[in-house]
Design an enzyme around this catalytic site. Structure first.
Site, PDB file in Angstrom:
ATOM      1  N   GLY A   1       0.835  -1.195   0.000  1.00 43.13           N
ATOM      2  CA  GLY A   1       0.000   0.000   0.000  1.00 43.13           C
ATOM      3  C   GLY A   1       0.867   1.241   0.000  1.00 43.13           C
ATOM      4  O   GLY A   1       2.066   1.196  -0.311  1.00 43.13           O
TER       5      GLY A   1
ATOM      6  N   ALA B   1       2.116   3.151   2.437  1.00 45.88           N
ATOM      7  CA  ALA B   1       3.269   3.157   3.344  1.00 45.88           C
ATOM      8  C   ALA B   1       4.371   2.234   2.846  1.00 45.88           C
ATOM      9  O   ALA B   1       5.556   2.591   2.869  1.00 45.88           O
ATOM     10  CB  ALA B   1       2.830   2.742   4.751  1.00 45.88           C
ATOM     11  N   GLY B   2       3.994   1.045   2.386  1.00 44.58           N
ATOM     12  CA  GLY B   2       4.980   0.087   1.918  1.00 44.58           C
ATOM     13  C   GLY B   2       5.710   0.566   0.679  1.00 44.58           C
ATOM     14  O   GLY B   2       6.944   0.457   0.586  1.00 44.58           O
TER      15      GLY B   2
ATOM     16  N   ASP C   1      -1.958  -9.068  10.058  1.00 41.92           N
ATOM     17  CA  ASP C   1      -0.715  -9.829   9.882  1.00 41.92           C
ATOM     18  C   ASP C   1       0.485  -9.124  10.507  1.00 41.92           C
ATOM     19  O   ASP C   1       1.282  -9.736  11.219  1.00 41.92           O
ATOM     20  CB  ASP C   1      -0.446 -10.059   8.389  1.00 41.92           C
ATOM     21  CG  ASP C   1      -1.503 -10.921   7.726  1.00 41.92           C
ATOM     22  OD1 ASP C   1      -2.458 -11.313   8.418  1.00 41.92           O
ATOM     23  OD2 ASP C   1      -1.377 -11.196   6.517  1.00 41.92           O
TER      24      ASP C   1
ATOM     25  N   THR D   1     -17.233   7.834   1.662  1.00 37.31           N
ATOM     26  CA  THR D   1     -16.169   8.771   1.990  1.00 37.31           C
ATOM     27  C   THR D   1     -16.658   9.978   2.776  1.00 37.31           C
ATOM     28  O   THR D   1     -17.756  10.505   2.544  1.00 37.31           O
ATOM     29  CB  THR D   1     -15.445   9.250   0.720  1.00 37.31           C
ATOM     30  OG1 THR D   1     -14.493  10.250   1.085  1.00 37.31           O
ATOM     31  CG2 THR D   1     -16.413   9.859  -0.273  1.00 37.31           C
TER      32      THR D   1
ATOM     33  N   ARG E   1     -14.459  11.697  13.773  1.00 37.63           N
ATOM     34  CA  ARG E   1     -15.210  10.495  13.424  1.00 37.63           C
ATOM     35  C   ARG E   1     -15.798   9.759  14.620  1.00 37.63           C
ATOM     36  O   ARG E   1     -16.902   9.215  14.546  1.00 37.63           O
ATOM     37  CB  ARG E   1     -14.315   9.542  12.625  1.00 37.63           C
ATOM     38  CG  ARG E   1     -14.005  10.042  11.237  1.00 37.63           C
ATOM     39  CD  ARG E   1     -12.997   9.162  10.553  1.00 37.63           C
ATOM     40  NE  ARG E   1     -12.809   9.563   9.157  1.00 37.63           N
ATOM     41  CZ  ARG E   1     -11.955   8.989   8.330  1.00 37.63           C
ATOM     42  NH1 ARG E   1     -11.174   8.016   8.766  1.00 37.63           N
ATOM     43  NH2 ARG E   1     -11.850   9.384   7.086  1.00 37.63           N
TER      44      ARG E   1
ATOM     45  N   HIS F   1     -13.255   0.480  10.792  1.00 39.78           N
ATOM     46  CA  HIS F   1     -12.546   1.109   9.682  1.00 39.78           C
ATOM     47  C   HIS F   1     -11.034   1.167   9.860  1.00 39.78           C
ATOM     48  O   HIS F   1     -10.278   0.943   8.912  1.00 39.78           O
ATOM     49  CB  HIS F   1     -13.090   2.530   9.505  1.00 39.78           C
ATOM     50  CG  HIS F   1     -12.448   3.316   8.403  1.00 39.78           C
ATOM     51  ND1 HIS F   1     -12.424   2.874   7.095  1.00 39.78           N
ATOM     52  CD2 HIS F   1     -11.809   4.512   8.404  1.00 39.78           C
ATOM     53  CE1 HIS F   1     -11.808   3.775   6.333  1.00 39.78           C
ATOM     54  NE2 HIS F   1     -11.407   4.763   7.113  1.00 39.78           N
TER      55      HIS F   1
ATOM     56  N   SER G   1      -4.554   9.747   7.352  1.00 38.88           N
ATOM     57  CA  SER G   1      -3.972   8.430   7.057  1.00 38.88           C
ATOM     58  C   SER G   1      -3.065   8.488   5.833  1.00 38.88           C
ATOM     59  O   SER G   1      -1.964   7.917   5.840  1.00 38.88           O
ATOM     60  CB  SER G   1      -5.072   7.383   6.852  1.00 38.88           C
ATOM     61  OG  SER G   1      -5.926   7.762   5.785  1.00 38.88           O
ATOM     62  N   LEU G   2      -3.501   9.161   4.770  1.00 38.93           N
ATOM     63  CA  LEU G   2      -2.679   9.197   3.553  1.00 38.93           C
ATOM     64  C   LEU G   2      -1.398   9.985   3.767  1.00 38.93           C
ATOM     65  O   LEU G   2      -0.324   9.582   3.299  1.00 38.93           O
ATOM     66  CB  LEU G   2      -3.480   9.783   2.385  1.00 38.93           C
ATOM     67  CG  LEU G   2      -4.609   8.907   1.831  1.00 38.93           C
ATOM     68  CD1 LEU G   2      -5.210   9.539   0.577  1.00 38.93           C
ATOM     69  CD2 LEU G   2      -4.115   7.506   1.519  1.00 38.93           C
TER      70      LEU G   2
END
EC number: 1.3.5.1
Length: 632
Positions: free
Chosen positions: A17, A19-20, A228, A265, A322, A388, A428-429
């Protein structure tokens, strides 16, 4: 013993994703031979579901915005439990990382004068989210993938092999991290299509595996999110931080049942969408906490003024953080004012013309039309809370992403600390960009310190990893992993969900203890060639570890804060605000201990009004009255 392919690398990044990919790009740019392991097909990472935008104080729409305001909003949203250093680095560096994406080719929406456009989002004082319609995560992944390809093309020219220094392994699952003494030595994995076992021999491993949502029955998360990375870190000797904090996004689809939980969203509310109950009431005005009262509108007329004058400080209550919105919706449904399918109504059709909705929210328009036969340009959506995001994760060093295990790093959702008790939308992004980059740098620096001395994998550890992976296939009898998974999800959803009670959490822990015995005896029919039942049997161990970590931390924290709501302890406690909960694994059992939260520096405390600080901090932590001031 089964044949094992051995692949030597400098850095192994688990997760493809945002971050990876950002971590892998940085490690490669530092000259390290890097492998990217993707559990699903490359390009299908859950990051593509992050639709609203990436939060960064660029000041393109509101010139008053700057990193200090972003930092303050992040700490407020996290209810003062954030790692201060992570929140500071994030606020300072998010803009640079977003501009870097633009330099690499990201096609952001634009303001009238050609700058990157920014939109409103819950908990943010100013329009701050750089966006691409409601498909921002998809554009982020596309851009980072293209950067990976550019680096591979350069290697093809310079070294004659595009995979020489940076290679992607798609549909590959890591089941265990292997060590040499206390140091990471690599990652043991299998290829999902063939069942072939692979040992990635590497002294540095970066976890970027995302979240834990598949431990819950109703979730916006995709199938890969089985915890994981959290479980791999625990088994390798790392600690998990504040796992009790699980965010229930307020707006997931509630109908039809086949798509229940799919995300709606937050940009729908950021662009003017309003929430109403079955009585037609715009109910959020009744749920504004006292601590936010001065920042949110008290009437529809006042709220409507925000969209024409964003510099106005009185935001609509639909843009509360949220956790506040999710609890409000949950209360409306429980008290009988919900929609026919157990949610509430989210209406954007009265705020924007149809052409504007389809332009600004194309994914939402398509999603509801195709999956629910609802035209959001003409009628409201039915929405409700859905599991979420997990704010808890691997305990890491803010500057490098390093875990307590030498050679292990983490970034993105799998890492804890950045968001405190609740994450603001859009953070988050930018989080995964900032700390993906930093973890890649951290891993490269760690490798430079090793010199020529590299850890090795003991043969007995490798055999143990193979035996554990093959065990479900070799049992002659045992339970179906799908049945066990369903019970685990129901336990977490019903007993450790959005509203918690001590007695119910204790019941959940009893259930999880029984499920542990059953997981140890699940059986998968067939062989290793693409066998989803076998894959789930292995994932169950991870989900079980994560679920117990969440439940034990939730039972320990006797207060309500952010994504953790205790019905039997409904208030925030200034004393509990000073406490981090750390989970570790010793002798195969989940253990819990407390550690103090790092205090805010005096210069950062000055960003808040003293009256606000008094709602979160103890008297001993409060600054002297003359030093606390409102940020102008």
């Amino acid at each position: 013993m089964s044949e094992i392919t051995r692949l030597p690398y400098d850095v192994v990044v688990i997760g493809a994703g945002g971050a990876g990919l950002r971590a892998a790009i940085e490690a490669r740019q530092q000259g390290k031979k890097t492998a990217i392991i993707s559990k699903s097909l490359f390009g299908k990472a859950h990051t593509v579901m992050a639709e609203g935008g990436a939060a960064a104080a660029l000041g393109n729409v509101s010139q008053q915005d700057r990193w200090q305001v972003h930092f303050r909003d992040t700490i407020r949203g996290g209810k003062f439990l954030n790692d201060p250093r992570m929140a500071e680095l994030h606020a300072k560096e998010a803009g640079e990382r977003v501009l870097e994406l633009e330099y690499w080719g990201a096609l952001f929406d634009r303001t009238s004068d050609g700058k990157i456009s920014q939109r409103n989002f819950g908990g943010h004082e100013y329009p701050r989210l750089a966006h691409v319609g409601d498909r921002t995560g998809l554009e982020l992944i596309r851009t980072l993938q293209q950067r990976v390809v550019q680096l591979q093309q350069a290697d093809a020219v310079e070294l004659g092999d595009p995979d020489a220094m940076l290679k992607v392994f798609a549909e590959t699952t890591v089941t265990e991290l292997v060590k040499d003494g206390e140091r990471i030595a690599g990652a043991f994995a299998y290829i999902r299509e063939s069942g072939e076992f692979v040992l990635f021999e590497a002294p540095a491993v970066i976890l970027a595996t995302g979240g834990v949502g598949k431990s819950f029955k109703v979730t916006s998360n995709s199938w890969e999110y089985t915890g994981d990375g959290h479980a791999l870190a625990l088994r390798a000797g790392a600690t998990l931080l504040n796992m009790e904090f699980v965010q229930f996004h307020p707006t997931g689809m509630v109908w039809p049942p086949s798509v229940k939980g799919i995300l709606v969203t937050e940009s729908v509310r950021g662009d003017g969408g309003v929430l109403r109950n079955s009585n037609g009431e715009r109910f959020m005005f009744g749920y504004v906490p006292d601590v936010f009262r001065s920042h949110y509108a008290e009437s529809e007329e006042e709220a409507d003024g925000w969209y024409t004058d964003p510099e106005n400080n009185r935001r609509p209550p639909e843009l509360l953080p949220r956790d506040e919105v999710a609890r409000a919706i949950n209360t409306e449904v429980k008290e009988g004012r919900g929609s026919p399918h157990g949610g509430v109504y989210l209406d954007v059709s009265t705020r924007m013309p149809a052409s504007e909705i389809t332009r600004r929210l194309p994914s939402m328009h398509h999603q509801f039309r195709e999956l629910a036969d609802v035209d959001i340009t003409a009628e409201p959506m039915e929405v409700g809370p859905t599991c979420h995001y997990v704010m808890g994760g691997v305990e890491v060093d803010a500057d490098t992403g390093a875990a307590v295990v030498p050679g292990l790093f983490a970034a993105g959702e799998v890492a804890g600390g950045m968001h405190g008790s609740n994450r603001l939308g859009g953070n988050s992004l930018s989080d995964l960009l900032v700390f993906g980059c930093r973890s890649g740098l951290g891993a490269a620096s760690y490798l430079d310190g090793l010199g020529s001395e590299r850890p090795t994998v003991a043969e007995e550890d490798l055999q143990a990893a193979v035996a554990a992976a093959q065990a479900p296939l070799q049992r002659e009898a045992g339970e179906n992993p799908y049945a066990v998974h369903q019970e685990l999800q129901e336990t977490m959803n019903d007993l450790v969900g959005i509203i918690r009670r001590g007695s119910e959490i204790e019941e959940a822990l009893e259930n999880l203890a029984k499920i542990r015995e059953r997981v140890a005896n699940v059986r998968s029919e067939g062989g290793t060639i693409y066998n989803p039942g076998w894959h789930l049997a292995l994932d169950l161990w991870n989900m079980l570890l994560v679920s117990e970590s969440i439940a034990r931390a939730a039972l320990e924290r006797e207060e309500s804060r952010g994504g953790h709501t205790r019905d039997d302890f409904p208030e925030m406690s200034p004393e509990w605000r000073k406490v981090n909960l750390l989970v570790s694994l010793r002798d195969g059992k989940v253990r819990l201990r407390q550690r103090p939260v790092d205090p805010l520096r005096p210069d950062l405390l000055e960003l808040f009004e003293r009256e606000e600080l008094a709602k979160y901090l103890t008297d001993a932590e409060l600054p002297a009255e003359e030093t606390a001031k409102e940020d102008k």
